[in-house]
Design an enzyme around this catalytic site. Sequence first.
Site, PDB file in Angstrom:
ATOM      1  N   GLU A 208       0.854  -1.185   0.070  1.00  0.00           N
ATOM      2  CA  GLU A 208      -0.043  -0.044  -0.034  1.00  0.00           C
ATOM      3  C   GLU A 208       0.806   1.372  -0.171  1.00  0.00           C
ATOM      4  O   GLU A 208       0.478   2.387   0.187  1.00  0.00           O
ATOM      5  CB  GLU A 208      -0.835   0.192   1.317  1.00  0.00           C
ATOM      6  CG  GLU A 208      -1.570  -1.368   1.710  1.00  0.00           C
ATOM      7  CD  GLU A 208      -2.416  -1.698   0.731  1.00  0.00           C
ATOM      8  OE1 GLU A 208      -2.652  -1.227  -0.408  1.00  0.00           O
ATOM      9  OE2 GLU A 208      -3.019  -2.960   0.839  1.00  0.00           O
TER      10      GLU A 208
ATOM     11  N   ARG B 209       5.498   7.654  -7.379  1.00  0.00           N
ATOM     12  CA  ARG B 209       4.601   7.706  -8.648  1.00  0.00           C
ATOM     13  C   ARG B 209       4.372   8.911  -9.147  1.00  0.00           C
ATOM     14  O   ARG B 209       4.109   9.789  -8.210  1.00  0.00           O
ATOM     15  CB  ARG B 209       3.249   6.919  -8.137  1.00  0.00           C
ATOM     16  CG  ARG B 209       3.478   5.457  -7.836  1.00  0.00           C
ATOM     17  CD  ARG B 209       2.117   4.878  -7.868  1.00  0.00           C
ATOM     18  NE  ARG B 209       1.115   5.484  -7.281  1.00  0.00           N
ATOM     19  CZ  ARG B 209      -0.341   5.481  -7.754  1.00  0.00           C
ATOM     20  NH1 ARG B 209      -0.711   4.631  -8.610  1.00  0.00           N
ATOM     21  NH2 ARG B 209      -1.294   5.881  -7.073  1.00  0.00           N
TER      22      ARG B 209
ATOM     23  N   GLY C 101     -12.396   3.313 -18.844  1.00  0.00           N
ATOM     24  CA  GLY C 101     -13.816   3.668 -18.933  1.00  0.00           C
ATOM     25  C   GLY C 101     -14.541   4.239 -20.332  1.00  0.00           C
ATOM     26  O   GLY C 101     -15.670   4.657 -20.604  1.00  0.00           O
TER      27      GLY C 101
ATOM     28  N   ASP D 111      -1.446  -1.546 -10.302  1.00  0.00           N
ATOM     29  CA  ASP D 111      -1.678  -2.701  -9.895  1.00  0.00           C
ATOM     30  C   ASP D 111      -1.523  -3.842 -11.328  1.00  0.00           C
ATOM     31  O   ASP D 111      -2.150  -3.142 -12.314  1.00  0.00           O
ATOM     32  CB  ASP D 111      -2.964  -3.105  -9.230  1.00  0.00           C
ATOM     33  CG  ASP D 111      -3.050  -2.651  -8.097  1.00  0.00           C
ATOM     34  OD1 ASP D 111      -2.032  -2.738  -7.265  1.00  0.00           O
ATOM     35  OD2 ASP D 111      -4.120  -2.299  -7.417  1.00  0.00           O
TER      36      ASP D 111
ATOM     37  N   TRP E 184      -0.695   5.122  -0.178  1.00  0.00           N
ATOM     38  CA  TRP E 184      -1.423   5.339  -1.619  1.00  0.00           C
ATOM     39  C   TRP E 184      -2.789   5.338  -1.569  1.00  0.00           C
ATOM     40  O   TRP E 184      -3.461   5.387  -2.601  1.00  0.00           O
ATOM     41  CB  TRP E 184      -0.729   4.744  -2.874  1.00  0.00           C
ATOM     42  CG  TRP E 184      -1.209   3.193  -2.873  1.00  0.00           C
ATOM     43  CD1 TRP E 184      -1.609   2.399  -1.955  1.00  0.00           C
ATOM     44  CD2 TRP E 184      -1.126   2.600  -4.080  1.00  0.00           C
ATOM     45  NE1 TRP E 184      -2.007   1.123  -2.562  1.00  0.00           N
ATOM     46  CE2 TRP E 184      -1.604   1.291  -3.959  1.00  0.00           C
ATOM     47  CE3 TRP E 184      -0.764   2.605  -5.567  1.00  0.00           C
ATOM     48  CZ2 TRP E 184      -1.810   0.072  -4.992  1.00  0.00           C
ATOM     49  CZ3 TRP E 184      -1.104   1.639  -6.404  1.00  0.00           C
ATOM     50  CH2 TRP E 184      -1.298   0.441  -6.111  1.00  0.00           C
TER      51      TRP E 184
ATOM     52  N   ASP F   7      -5.191  -6.569   3.356  1.00  0.00           N
ATOM     53  CA  ASP F   7      -6.065  -6.687   2.388  1.00  0.00           C
ATOM     54  C   ASP F   7      -7.491  -6.698   3.166  1.00  0.00           C
ATOM     55  O   ASP F   7      -8.527  -6.060   2.531  1.00  0.00           O
ATOM     56  CB  ASP F   7      -6.143  -7.848   1.647  1.00  0.00           C
ATOM     57  CG  ASP F   7      -4.846  -8.106   0.711  1.00  0.00           C
ATOM     58  OD1 ASP F   7      -4.774  -7.190  -0.139  1.00  0.00           O
ATOM     59  OD2 ASP F   7      -3.967  -8.655   1.200  1.00  0.00           O
TER      60      ASP F   7
END
Length: 501
Positions: A189, A235, A252, A328, A380, A437
């Site tokens: 994370e 990032r 999308g 991911d 993040w 998780d």
Amino acid sequence: MTDEGTFCLVLHSHLPWLPHHGAWPVGEEWLYQACAHSYLPVVDLVRRLAERGHRDVLTLGVTPVLAAQLDDPYALRGLHDWLGNWALRAQYAAGRWRGADPLLREVASAEYRAATGAIEEFETRWRHGFSPVLRELVDGGAIELLGGPATHPFQPLLREPVRRFALRAGLDDTRLRTGHTPAGIWAPECGYAPGMEHGYAAAGVRRFLVDGPALHGDTHAARPVGDSGVLCFGRDLEVTYRVWSPKAGYPGDPAYRDFHTFDHPTGLKPSRVTGKQVPPESKRPYEPELAAGAVARHAADFVATVLARLRALRERHGAPGLVVAAYDTELFGHWWHEGPAWLAAVLDALPGAGVRVTTLRGAIEAGHVGAPVELPASSWGSGKDWRVWDGEQVSDLVSAGAALQDELLALPAGPGDVRDPARDQLVREALLALSSDWAFMVTKDSAADYARRRAKIHGDRAGELAGLLRSGQHERARRRAAELRATDGPFGRLDARELWS
């Protein structure tokens, strides 16, 4: 060729421990879908690029808990069965849609081709597990491999001895599977607390990832953290969010396959997005040519975005800059059906545009290292702080995790010269209970009941074993540990002696 700057693509592959823990919509189905639709095609893309002579294609993080699953014979048998069932479902769809829209028939045909191709890939390269496939790419220099703590815990919430043990166990497990100890990690994370860099340095970790806001957006170079000598990479959200952000991104587009719309009799996804406000029953059938056009358009847009960002960084800093885009792995193919095709187009186009494509290691070798920095507590997740994993919604999980760690550390050390299978299993259950998780799924209301149940199952098992050991019932603890191993499968390299050493 013009040196526009350096681009690093970082992919993070992770799923929680799932074998023997249920089927769709949670549990093993997640693992099989992600492997079939993301891991197989993304790894195949890198392999094909390597065969063409490409090196340092991307930086790939594989969490130890995922590597263990993808090497586990139980999970491999299940995946093979799932791939066969996928082909059968595609055949059934061909009959079900006979006489229907030709586009639906093409969906069935494409699914059958994809399924049979995945079966061939699995039987040819993956039947002995992921680690042999991964090791070939690492040995050949096609990727830089990132590791991490054993079971993907949110490290800032771990007691120091537990944090140290989890990281060491994870790095050792990766070395045993691939022959390489990662010099870098994607911290679970991107969770960070001030001072963690010294633990990284002690474990041999030389670089790790943080989210851009932790560096106030100044992500143009790797930065030494304090006086530790450990580098952090941030990032670049301006570029990363072009693909996938909390609110928007390429997947999308109306032309792309809709992830959420199922044909339930077949389990396939025959629709395109069509429109954000269009109900599932009104979605248009998927059109491969339309999607291919969107892939080309979005690949070109991304390359232009990277170029614009690098040119702005050069103007600001007077030297070629660095862009790190991190995602991911499961986005590419699983969540976003066209993701692997988009990746292939981008990785092919960037070098021709004058951009050096390399790994985090390659970026350091190219000189993209800036001044030291002091990092704030960060992640993040939402708010870029710890609220997802330490917020009010999960206060019970946080309290239970803290109590479990205290109970674990309060146990006296066992005989140092002999491994105790009961202690090994106890540590395994405790680390699985502490996985990040569960809090993420609760906070985001994604299978929250399942997440709470899994955290409780592993926490209760750890507590049971701790109680037996504490009361001197060592033989009973060993028998119980053997029962748990038999019902839940093996997991990685965990030598509990190292926690108390």
